[in-house]
Structure formats: structure tokens, C-alpha cells
Design a protein around this motif. Structure first.
Motif, short mmCIF file in Angstrom:
data_model
loop_
_atom_site.label_atom_id
_atom_site.label_comp_id
_atom_site.label_asym_id
_atom_site.label_seq_id
_atom_site.Cartn_x
_atom_site.Cartn_y
_atom_site.Cartn_z
N ILE B 91 87.66 -43.37 41.13
CA ILE B 91 88.45 -44.13 41.95
C ILE B 91 89.21 -43.52 42.98
O ILE B 91 89.31 -44.32 44.12
N CYS B 92 89.55 -42.54 43.39
CA CYS B 92 90.75 -41.86 44.22
C CYS B 92 89.30 -41.22 45.50
O CYS B 92 89.80 -41.50 46.81
N LEU B 93 87.88 -41.53 44.80
CA LEU B 93 87.23 -41.00 46.79
C LEU B 93 86.52 -41.93 46.66
O LEU B 93 86.70 -42.32 48.07
N LEU B 94 86.53 -43.11 46.05
CA LEU B 94 86.37 -44.85 46.84
C LEU B 94 87.57 -45.45 47.12
O LEU B 94 87.57 -46.43 47.62
N TYR B 95 88.85 -45.22 46.44
CA TYR B 95 89.39 -45.32 47.18
C TYR B 95 90.69 -46.31 48.94
O TYR B 95 90.20 -47.63 49.25
N LYS B 96 89.61 -45.51 49.52
CA LYS B 96 89.69 -45.50 51.30
C LYS B 96 87.86 -46.42 51.46
O LYS B 96 88.62 -47.31 51.91
N ILE B 97 86.82 -46.28 50.09
CA ILE B 97 86.03 -46.57 51.20
C ILE B 97 86.14 -48.22 50.52
O ILE B 97 85.64 -49.08 51.40
N PHE B 98 86.74 -48.29 49.62
CA PHE B 98 86.26 -50.14 49.44
C PHE B 98 88.00 -50.84 49.80
O PHE B 98 88.83 -49.94 49.18
N ASP B 99 88.05 -51.69 50.29
CA ASP B 99 89.13 -52.56 49.90
C ASP B 99 89.81 -53.11 48.57
O ASP B 99 88.51 -53.52 48.12
N GLU B 100 90.52 -53.85 49.20
CA GLU B 100 91.25 -54.40 47.49
C GLU B 100 90.92 -55.43 46.83
O GLU B 100 90.93 -56.47 45.85
N LYS B 101 89.80 -56.07 47.95
CA LYS B 101 88.29 -57.62 47.51
C LYS B 101 87.59 -56.71 46.85
O LYS B 101 86.54 -57.65 46.05
N GLN B 102 87.20 -55.66 46.74
CA GLN B 102 86.34 -54.84 45.80
C GLN B 102 86.23 -53.49 45.30
O GLN B 102 85.89 -52.97 45.03
N ILE B 103 87.82 -53.82 44.49
CA ILE B 103 87.83 -53.46 43.32
C ILE B 103 87.22 -53.19 42.27
O ILE B 103 86.60 -52.14 41.39
N TRP B 104 86.29 -54.21 41.72
CA TRP B 104 85.96 -54.31 40.78
C TRP B 104 83.95 -53.37 41.34
O TRP B 104 84.00 -52.72 39.63
N ALA B 105 84.43 -53.12 42.33
CA ALA B 105 82.83 -52.15 42.53
C ALA B 105 83.45 -50.81 41.89
O ALA B 105 82.48 -49.58 41.92
N VAL B 106 84.62 -51.07 42.55
CA VAL B 106 85.32 -49.41 42.21
C VAL B 106 85.21 -48.77 40.89
O VAL B 106 84.30 -47.80 40.31
#
Lengths: 122, 166
Positions: B91-106
Motif C-alpha cells: 500500500i505504501c509503495l503504490l500510494y503515490k502511483i495510483f490515485d483515489e479512483k484506483q484504490i481497488w487496484a492497490v
């Protein structure tokens, strides 16, 4: 920063599921001649049974589990844990997936080590 | 540490723990060892985006520890902690890569990391390399459960943002 579209993500995840499902199918359909079952408790090998030589089915009592040994297949008959996952895993006939009871640390595994004569426990 | 931050952490920990204990009462539907929905992970993700990643880590570890005290065992603690820590790292790694509309992918990636970490722990605890063959099962389960909890977290966040909790 938006680098990957939703569509791409869905394709990646779908591919991951398909690849996993395919490998599961290949594993499950695998046939093997030697059916040597090994019963482990707490990481220690307790019983080695040649399932092809079993003529009459019988059960093995472990402290928390009961194993049902039959000709060519083996299963967990009952366990005292609440989830009963190992019981519902059913009978296994090949080495693809061992029966695992995580709470009691019991495992039933089928190996294809041919030439194992030592049948312990019975 | 402000009173508001302590309160937020405490409330979200209580919610996560309640979900964890409630889920433990539901019988597992799939006869594959180690698979469950992992609904309490919704709270870890919600906390990461609503509060901060550090607070999410605190909440996750508190829930894992208290969850084992109330409804599990020492063994369960090791599984949960290993899975939780790895999922949190993702989650910490991907936090910056995905925006809040792609939380499902995180959430899906976190779930995969969670399950694979637990599988490695299972191999070590059971002393059985053969268990690693369950990896495809656990990956499928992670994609499905991760997407489910991720969508749930994303929808919850949409509502919570309006409440101005932070």
C-alpha cells in the motif's frame, strides 16, 4: 500521476487469474503411479503409507485429527478445529495438493518417491 | 499526538477489530487452506487514505495483535502479522502511483502480497515446501477478495471524505 488505466489493470488481473487457474488444472489432472502418502504432524513425519497396497480402509487417530486411509486415496475424516477446511478438502489421489490443517499443524502429502518399502504405523 | 489523531486511530482500530471478529464467525466457504475475505483490511486502506500511511500501519498492527488476543492463537498472529506487514508495504509503495479512483487496484496488489507472505509463513511453520503449490489458489483468491475489499474501501472513503473526519 495516472500511469495505468483501469482497463489495463483489469486485463492484468484477469490474465493473472487465468494463468493461476490453468496451473491449478494442470496440477490437479496430473497422474502418478506411485502413491506414497506421508502424514506429518508438527513438521515431523509420523506415517508413510503405500496407498496402492491398502486393501481395506482404516483410520489413523492423531491427537487432533482422524485420517481415513483407503485404496488409492486418503482424506481427513475429522478434526477438532473450528474451520474444518482440511476435512472439506476431501480425498486426494495425487501429489498436487497436500491436505493441510493449519491450526493443528497436520499435513497429508502424496509423494512419488518410488521404491519406498518402509510402511510404518500399520 | 493530538487528541483527534488518537481518537481517529482508536475508532478505526475498534471498527477493524469488530469486523475481524465478526468475520471469524462466518464459516469459510472454500475448502482451500488459508483463504478468507479479509474484510478488516478495508479499514487499513481507508485509514491510509483518510488519515496517513503511518496511522494505517499503527491501526493494522493493533488490529492484528488484538485480533489474535481475542479470537486467535499465537500461530494466527504470525500469519496475520506477516500478511498485514507485506500488504501494508505494498500500500505504501503504490500510494503515490495510483490515485483515489484506483484504490481497488492497490487493494488487489496488497491482497496478493498478503496471501503470498502467509504462504511463505505456512511453508516455514508446517516445514513443508509442497504447500507452495497452493500459490495459484491464493493468487486467485487475492484478486477476488482484494478487488472486493478495495471497492468497499473506495466507496467508504467517498462517503467519509464528505464528513470531514480528518
Amino acid at each position: 500521476m495516472k500511469s495505468i488505466s483501469n482497463l489495463k489493470l483489469i486485463v492484468i488481473f484477469a490474465a493473472l487469474i487465468l494463468a493461476s487457474a490453468a496451473s491449478i488444472l494442470i496440477m490437479t489432472e496430473r497422474r502418478q503411479d506411485a502413491l506414497i502418502a506421508e502424514i506429518y504432524s508438527e513438521g515431523k513425519l509420523l506415517y508413510t503409507i503405500d496407498l496402492n497396497k491398502v486393501t481395506e480402509s482404516y483410520t489413523i487417530e492423531l491427537p487432533h485429527n482422524t485420517v481415513l486411509v483407503e485404496h488409492g486415496q486418503i482424506s481427513m475424516k475429522c478434526a477438532d478445529c473450528p474451520d474444518q477446511v482440511c476435512v472439506r478438502q476431501g480425498k486426494i489421489k495425487n501429489g498436487a495438493y497436500p491436505i493441510v490443517c493449519l491450526p493443528n499443524r497436520v499435513e497429508i502429502r502424496i509423494t512419488n518417491k518410488a521404491g519406498v518399502d518402509a510402511v510404518t504405523g500399520r | 499526538m493530538s487528541a483527534k489523531r488518537i481518537t481517529s486511530i482508536a475508532i478505526l482500530t475498534a471498527v477493524a477489530l469488530t469486523i475481524f471478529i465478526a468475520e471469524a464467525q462466518i464459516p469459510v466457504l472454500i475448502a482451500v487452506p488459508g483463504i478468507k475475505l479479509g474484510l478488516s483490511n478495508i479499514i487499513t486502506i481507508v485509514a491510509a487514505y483518510l488519515l496517513s500511511r503511518r496511522d494505517a500501519g499503527i491501526i493494522m498492527m493493533l488490529r492484528v495483535f488484538l485480533g489474535s488476543v481475542f479470537g486467535g492463537s499465537m500461530l494466527a498472529f504470525f500469519y496475520s502479522a506477516a500478511g498485514g506487514i507485506c500488504a501494508f508495504a505494498v500500500i505504501c509503495l503504490l500510494y503515490k502511483i495510483f490515485d483515489e479512483k484506483q484504490i481497488w487496484a492497490v487493494s488487489v496488489f496488497a491482497a496478493i502480497a498478503h496471501n503470498l507472505a502467509q504462504l511463505v509463513i505456512a511453508v516455514a511453520i508446517m516445514n513443508s515446501p509442497a504447500i507452495i503449490w497452493y500459490a495459484p489458489w491464493l493468487v486467485i483468491a487475492a484478486v477476488v477478495t482484494g478487488a472486493f475489499t478495495g471497492v468497499a474501501a473506495q466507496l467508504s472513503l467517498g462517503r467519509l471524505k464528505n464528513l470531514n473526519v480528518k
